[in-house]
Design a protein around this motif. Structure first.
Motif, mmCIF file in Angstrom:
data_model
loop_
_atom_site.group_PDB
_atom_site.id
_atom_site.type_symbol
_atom_site.label_atom_id
_atom_site.label_comp_id
_atom_site.label_asym_id
_atom_site.label_seq_id
_atom_site.Cartn_x
_atom_site.Cartn_y
_atom_site.Cartn_z
ATOM 1 N N LEU A 56 -33.713 -50.268 3.743
ATOM 2 C CA LEU A 56 -32.817 -49.183 4.554
ATOM 3 C C LEU A 56 -31.964 -49.949 5.646
ATOM 4 O O LEU A 56 -31.181 -49.417 5.988
ATOM 5 C CB LEU A 56 -33.899 -48.101 5.075
ATOM 6 C CG LEU A 56 -34.215 -47.060 4.238
ATOM 7 C CD1 LEU A 56 -35.324 -46.149 4.792
ATOM 8 C CD2 LEU A 56 -33.258 -46.288 3.499
ATOM 9 N N LEU A 57 -32.649 -50.930 6.188
ATOM 10 C CA LEU A 57 -31.827 -52.001 6.992
ATOM 11 C C LEU A 57 -30.524 -52.440 6.480
ATOM 12 O O LEU A 57 -29.341 -52.243 7.139
ATOM 13 C CB LEU A 57 -32.879 -53.039 7.536
ATOM 14 C CG LEU A 57 -32.118 -54.045 8.628
ATOM 15 C CD1 LEU A 57 -31.845 -53.173 10.051
ATOM 16 C CD2 LEU A 57 -33.023 -54.978 8.741
ATOM 17 N N LEU A 58 -30.613 -52.852 5.307
ATOM 18 C CA LEU A 58 -29.398 -53.187 4.668
ATOM 19 C C LEU A 58 -28.408 -52.165 4.420
ATOM 20 O O LEU A 58 -27.135 -52.221 4.426
ATOM 21 C CB LEU A 58 -29.597 -53.910 3.314
ATOM 22 C CG LEU A 58 -30.433 -55.269 3.331
ATOM 23 C CD1 LEU A 58 -31.054 -55.646 1.974
ATOM 24 C CD2 LEU A 58 -29.504 -56.443 3.976
ATOM 25 N N LEU A 59 -28.972 -50.845 4.096
ATOM 26 C CA LEU A 59 -28.038 -49.645 3.915
ATOM 27 C C LEU A 59 -27.450 -49.439 5.264
ATOM 28 O O LEU A 59 -26.130 -48.887 5.390
ATOM 29 C CB LEU A 59 -28.645 -48.542 3.501
ATOM 30 C CG LEU A 59 -27.820 -47.057 3.316
ATOM 31 C CD1 LEU A 59 -27.016 -47.525 2.313
ATOM 32 C CD2 LEU A 59 -29.016 -46.042 3.071
ATOM 33 N N GLY A 60 -28.336 -49.419 6.163
ATOM 34 C CA GLY A 60 -27.518 -49.042 7.653
ATOM 35 C C GLY A 60 -26.520 -50.197 7.933
ATOM 36 O O GLY A 60 -25.372 -49.830 8.574
ATOM 37 N N ILE A 61 -26.732 -51.334 7.705
ATOM 38 C CA ILE A 61 -25.693 -52.384 7.806
ATOM 39 C C ILE A 61 -24.536 -52.159 7.187
ATOM 40 O O ILE A 61 -23.241 -52.241 7.823
ATOM 41 C CB ILE A 61 -26.322 -53.960 7.547
ATOM 42 C CG1 ILE A 61 -27.263 -54.212 8.794
ATOM 43 C CG2 ILE A 61 -25.008 -55.108 7.839
ATOM 44 C CD1 ILE A 61 -28.270 -55.596 8.453
ATOM 45 N N TRP A 62 -24.568 -51.897 6.150
ATOM 46 C CA TRP A 62 -23.408 -51.505 4.974
ATOM 47 C C TRP A 62 -22.603 -50.231 5.485
ATOM 48 O O TRP A 62 -21.628 -50.339 5.398
ATOM 49 C CB TRP A 62 -23.816 -51.492 3.525
ATOM 50 C CG TRP A 62 -22.588 -50.928 2.671
ATOM 51 C CD1 TRP A 62 -21.864 -51.781 2.144
ATOM 52 C CD2 TRP A 62 -22.248 -49.518 2.402
ATOM 53 N NE1 TRP A 62 -21.101 -50.908 1.274
ATOM 54 C CE2 TRP A 62 -21.279 -49.835 1.458
ATOM 55 C CE3 TRP A 62 -22.944 -48.179 2.558
ATOM 56 C CZ2 TRP A 62 -20.670 -48.790 0.840
ATOM 57 C CZ3 TRP A 62 -22.397 -47.157 2.008
ATOM 58 C CH2 TRP A 62 -21.162 -47.177 1.244
ATOM 59 N N ILE A 63 -23.536 -49.270 6.065
ATOM 60 C CA ILE A 63 -22.775 -48.128 6.467
ATOM 61 C C ILE A 63 -21.835 -48.252 7.992
ATOM 62 O O ILE A 63 -20.763 -47.962 8.137
ATOM 63 C CB ILE A 63 -23.872 -46.887 6.942
ATOM 64 C CG1 ILE A 63 -24.418 -46.207 5.457
ATOM 65 C CG2 ILE A 63 -23.168 -45.856 7.588
ATOM 66 C CD1 ILE A 63 -25.470 -45.355 5.578
ATOM 67 N N ASP A 64 -22.532 -49.119 8.725
ATOM 68 C CA ASP A 64 -22.052 -49.507 9.891
ATOM 69 C C ASP A 64 -20.556 -50.279 9.619
ATOM 70 O O ASP A 64 -19.624 -50.278 10.345
ATOM 71 C CB ASP A 64 -22.886 -50.293 10.987
ATOM 72 C CG ASP A 64 -23.983 -49.530 11.712
ATOM 73 O OD1 ASP A 64 -23.488 -48.225 11.745
ATOM 74 O OD2 ASP A 64 -24.854 -50.087 12.124
ATOM 75 N N GLY A 65 -20.541 -51.273 8.678
ATOM 76 C CA GLY A 65 -19.523 -52.058 8.384
ATOM 77 C C GLY A 65 -18.468 -51.296 7.567
ATOM 78 O O GLY A 65 -17.198 -51.538 7.654
ATOM 79 N N THR A 66 -18.767 -50.173 6.878
ATOM 80 C CA THR A 66 -17.998 -49.357 6.032
ATOM 81 C C THR A 66 -17.270 -48.188 6.923
ATOM 82 O O THR A 66 -16.067 -48.109 6.803
ATOM 83 C CB THR A 66 -18.459 -48.738 4.899
ATOM 84 O OG1 THR A 66 -19.210 -49.869 4.170
ATOM 85 C CG2 THR A 66 -17.684 -48.385 3.805
ATOM 86 N N TYR A 67 -18.051 -47.693 7.752
ATOM 87 C CA TYR A 67 -17.454 -46.302 8.419
ATOM 88 C C TYR A 67 -17.529 -46.375 9.899
ATOM 89 O O TYR A 67 -18.511 -47.118 10.424
ATOM 90 C CB TYR A 67 -18.346 -45.032 8.024
ATOM 91 C CG TYR A 67 -18.359 -44.862 6.615
ATOM 92 C CD1 TYR A 67 -17.311 -44.201 5.812
ATOM 93 C CD2 TYR A 67 -19.280 -45.298 5.718
ATOM 94 C CE1 TYR A 67 -17.252 -44.247 4.462
ATOM 95 C CE2 TYR A 67 -19.340 -45.064 4.266
ATOM 96 C CZ TYR A 67 -18.415 -44.658 3.613
ATOM 97 O OH TYR A 67 -18.279 -44.281 2.415
ATOM 98 N N GLU A 68 -16.493 -45.862 10.554
ATOM 99 C CA GLU A 68 -16.478 -45.940 12.009
ATOM 100 C C GLU A 68 -17.604 -44.731 12.439
ATOM 101 O O GLU A 68 -17.418 -43.636 11.929
ATOM 102 C CB GLU A 68 -14.986 -45.858 12.649
ATOM 103 C CG GLU A 68 -14.418 -46.945 12.474
ATOM 104 C CD GLU A 68 -14.604 -47.896 13.073
ATOM 105 O OE1 GLU A 68 -14.992 -47.902 14.396
ATOM 106 O OE2 GLU A 68 -14.492 -49.165 12.841
#
Length: 99
Positions: A56-68
């Motif tokens: 879930l941490l990796l998912l959160g990093i991906w979301i933060d990097g992909t969407y504002e």
């Protein structure tokens, strides 16, 4: 010529064997777990918390990097992952203690 100490040695030896046998029988009846079982449970609990937390941490990093967003998805996913991991560990410990 035998001394008093030599006369008591067979009885002491028999008593020691009896105590060890009783301890072994009691251990088998109580189904006490050994060192390897404890280490295995320690590893199981660690992985059951670490795996969802990291995913879930990796998912959160991906979301933060992909969407504002004004929210930190990394932090939210970290907290959710830790909570899910702790519930997962609790489940495994409860299951192991019952059976």
């Amino acid at each position: 010529m035998s001394t008093a100490n030599e006369e008591h040695k067979p009885e002491e030896f028999a008593e020691e064997i009896r105590e060890k046998s009783l301890r072994k029988i009691r251990s088998q009846k109580e189904k006490r777990k050994g060192l390897w079982h404890g280490l295995g449970m320690f590893g199981l609990v660690g992985w059951s918390v670490a795996t969802p937390t990291l995913l879930l941490l990796l998912l959160g990093i991906w979301i933060d990097g992909t969407y504002e967003s004004k929210y930190s998805w990394t932090l939210m996913m970290l907290v959710i992952g830790i909570c899910l991991g702790c519930m997962n560990a609790w489940y495994w410990i409860k299951r192991e203690s019952e059976g």
